[in-house]
Each structure stands twice: as structure tokens, then as C-alpha cells.
Write a protein that holds these residues in place. Structure first.
Motif, mmCIF file in Angstrom:
data_model
loop_
_atom_site.group_PDB
_atom_site.id
_atom_site.type_symbol
_atom_site.label_atom_id
_atom_site.label_comp_id
_atom_site.label_asym_id
_atom_site.label_seq_id
_atom_site.Cartn_x
_atom_site.Cartn_y
_atom_site.Cartn_z
ATOM 1 N N VAL A 1 0.756 -1.173 -0.006
ATOM 2 C CA VAL A 1 0.082 -0.048 0.143
ATOM 3 C C VAL A 1 0.964 1.315 0.051
ATOM 4 O O VAL A 1 1.685 1.324 0.871
ATOM 5 C CB VAL A 1 -1.136 0.174 1.150
ATOM 6 C CG1 VAL A 1 -1.620 1.369 1.208
ATOM 7 C CG2 VAL A 1 -1.828 -1.182 1.235
ATOM 8 N N PHE B 1 -7.554 -2.102 0.330
ATOM 9 C CA PHE B 1 -8.414 -3.009 1.146
ATOM 10 C C PHE B 1 -7.751 -4.123 2.039
ATOM 11 O O PHE B 1 -8.171 -4.847 2.918
ATOM 12 C CB PHE B 1 -9.336 -3.681 0.158
ATOM 13 C CG PHE B 1 -8.430 -4.581 -0.883
ATOM 14 C CD1 PHE B 1 -8.492 -4.008 -2.245
ATOM 15 C CD2 PHE B 1 -7.803 -5.833 -0.831
ATOM 16 C CE1 PHE B 1 -7.534 -4.703 -3.168
ATOM 17 C CE2 PHE B 1 -7.494 -6.402 -1.614
ATOM 18 C CZ PHE B 1 -7.198 -6.025 -3.004
ATOM 19 N N SER B 2 -6.501 -4.174 2.039
ATOM 20 C CA SER B 2 -5.752 -5.042 2.843
ATOM 21 C C SER B 2 -5.450 -4.513 4.281
ATOM 22 O O SER B 2 -5.124 -5.168 5.191
ATOM 23 C CB SER B 2 -4.190 -5.606 2.302
ATOM 24 O OG SER B 2 -3.382 -4.397 2.297
ATOM 25 N N VAL B 3 -5.810 -3.476 4.437
ATOM 26 C CA VAL B 3 -5.552 -2.680 5.841
ATOM 27 C C VAL B 3 -6.952 -2.450 6.231
ATOM 28 O O VAL B 3 -7.935 -2.246 5.687
ATOM 29 C CB VAL B 3 -4.759 -1.526 5.778
ATOM 30 C CG1 VAL B 3 -3.147 -1.539 5.035
ATOM 31 C CG2 VAL B 3 -5.544 -0.587 4.626
ATOM 32 N N ARG C 1 -3.395 -2.569 10.705
ATOM 33 C CA ARG C 1 -4.573 -3.352 11.381
ATOM 34 C C ARG C 1 -4.413 -3.314 12.885
ATOM 35 O O ARG C 1 -4.572 -4.316 13.478
ATOM 36 C CB ARG C 1 -4.305 -4.870 10.771
ATOM 37 C CG ARG C 1 -4.231 -4.844 9.291
ATOM 38 C CD ARG C 1 -4.195 -6.313 8.926
ATOM 39 N NE ARG C 1 -5.452 -7.032 9.252
ATOM 40 C CZ ARG C 1 -6.859 -6.840 8.313
ATOM 41 N NH1 ARG C 1 -6.764 -6.274 7.197
ATOM 42 N NH2 ARG C 1 -7.673 -7.644 8.873
ATOM 43 N N TRP D 1 -11.284 1.271 7.583
ATOM 44 C CA TRP D 1 -11.255 1.483 6.109
ATOM 45 C C TRP D 1 -12.854 1.224 5.638
ATOM 46 O O TRP D 1 -13.227 2.150 4.954
ATOM 47 C CB TRP D 1 -10.401 0.493 5.488
ATOM 48 C CG TRP D 1 -10.258 0.946 3.946
ATOM 49 C CD1 TRP D 1 -11.016 0.043 3.048
ATOM 50 C CD2 TRP D 1 -9.708 2.171 3.370
ATOM 51 N NE1 TRP D 1 -10.777 0.621 1.748
ATOM 52 C CE2 TRP D 1 -9.955 1.960 2.037
ATOM 53 C CE3 TRP D 1 -9.062 3.124 3.764
ATOM 54 C CZ2 TRP D 1 -9.645 2.767 1.079
ATOM 55 C CZ3 TRP D 1 -8.638 4.190 2.745
ATOM 56 C CH2 TRP D 1 -8.962 3.690 1.486
ATOM 57 N N ARG E 1 -2.990 -1.950 -2.482
ATOM 58 C CA ARG E 1 -4.039 -3.013 -2.038
ATOM 59 C C ARG E 1 -4.629 -2.185 -0.823
ATOM 60 O O ARG E 1 -4.218 -2.876 0.326
ATOM 61 C CB ARG E 1 -3.611 -4.251 -1.845
ATOM 62 C CG ARG E 1 -3.012 -5.058 -3.046
ATOM 63 C CD ARG E 1 -2.493 -6.467 -2.592
ATOM 64 N NE ARG E 1 -3.592 -7.363 -2.177
ATOM 65 C CZ ARG E 1 -3.486 -8.199 -1.530
ATOM 66 N NH1 ARG E 1 -2.160 -8.962 -1.496
ATOM 67 N NH2 ARG E 1 -4.521 -8.907 -1.041
#
Length: 124
Positions: free
Chosen positions: A1, A28-30, A99, A52, A26
Motif C-alpha cells: 500500500v 483493502f488489505s488494511v 491493522r 477503512w 492494495r
């Protein structure tokens, strides 16, 4: 990201400014996106963070009621609307993503990705 912060500048006390943080890669990965700031000679300070996806935002005590964090999922961009700016708000503002668990959302060390920072200067 990758995170790209923008929108900083010079503003008079009592004024407003909106910072943007564009995410690529990416996003959406966090799970959480947030803003931190660091004033000259001071430690990094938590400003605001939110999930998010849908969820409740968390604010630092010094900005609560004046700042609002929001996000645009289509543009993959997070915003920090800053109103009623004070001299003490002068700092470099960083957006971050990671995260962290909810109870640790204020801890910058738990964020994996950081933008380059944008300077906000509040003048009297």
C-alpha cells in the motif's frame, strides 16, 4: 500500500483546511486508516483514525469536535477536515494505514504504511 498525503498549507487561526490521503496498491488489505502529526521538537501525536470500511472514528483529545476523518471508497482516499484551527495544530501531518486492534488504534507503531507527510502551519 502506498499513501500520498496532500492539502497542507498556511492558514490563519480559526480557519479550516482539508487534508487528503490517496491510497494505492492494495488499500483493502488494511483495516484502519489514520492521521498522526508531529510538531517541531515534539513527539508524534495521534490525531484520528477510522476503519477503512464502515465503523466509528476515534479522535485525539486535542482535536475532538474540530477535526473529522472520512473516506471515499471509490477514490481510495481518506480525508481529514480540520476546522477551528489553533496555533498548536501546526505540525507535519502523516496519514497511516494498518491493522491495529481497536484498543490500540492510537499507537502509531502498529501502523504498517505511512505517507510522506504534509505541513500545516497555523498563523495568528
Amino acid at each position: 500500500v502506498q499513501l500520498q498525503a496532500s492539502g497542507g498549507g498556511l492558514v490563519q487561526a480559526g480557519g479550516c483546511l482539508r487534508l487528503s490521503c490517496a491510497a494505492s496498491g492494495r488499500p483493502f488489505s488494511v483495516a484502519v486508516v489514520g492521521w498522526f502529526r508531529q510538531a517541531p521538537g515534539k513527539e508524534r501525536e495521534f490525531v484520528a483514525a477510522r476503519p477503512w470500511s464502515d465503523g466509528v472514528a476515534t479522535y485525539g483529545d486535542s482535536v475532538k469536535g474540530r477535526f473529522t476523518i472520512s473516506r471515499d471508497n471509490v477514490k481510495n482516499t481518506v480525508y481529514l477536515q480540520m476546522n477551528s484551527l489553533k496555533l498548536d495544530d501546526t505540525a507535519v501531518y502523516y496519514c497511516a494505514a494498518g491493522r491495529p486492534i481497536t484498543s490500540a488504534i492510537r499507537e502509531g507503531r502498529l501502523y504498517y504504511y505511512w505517507g510522506q507527510g504534509t505541513l500545516v502551519t497555523v498563523s495568528s
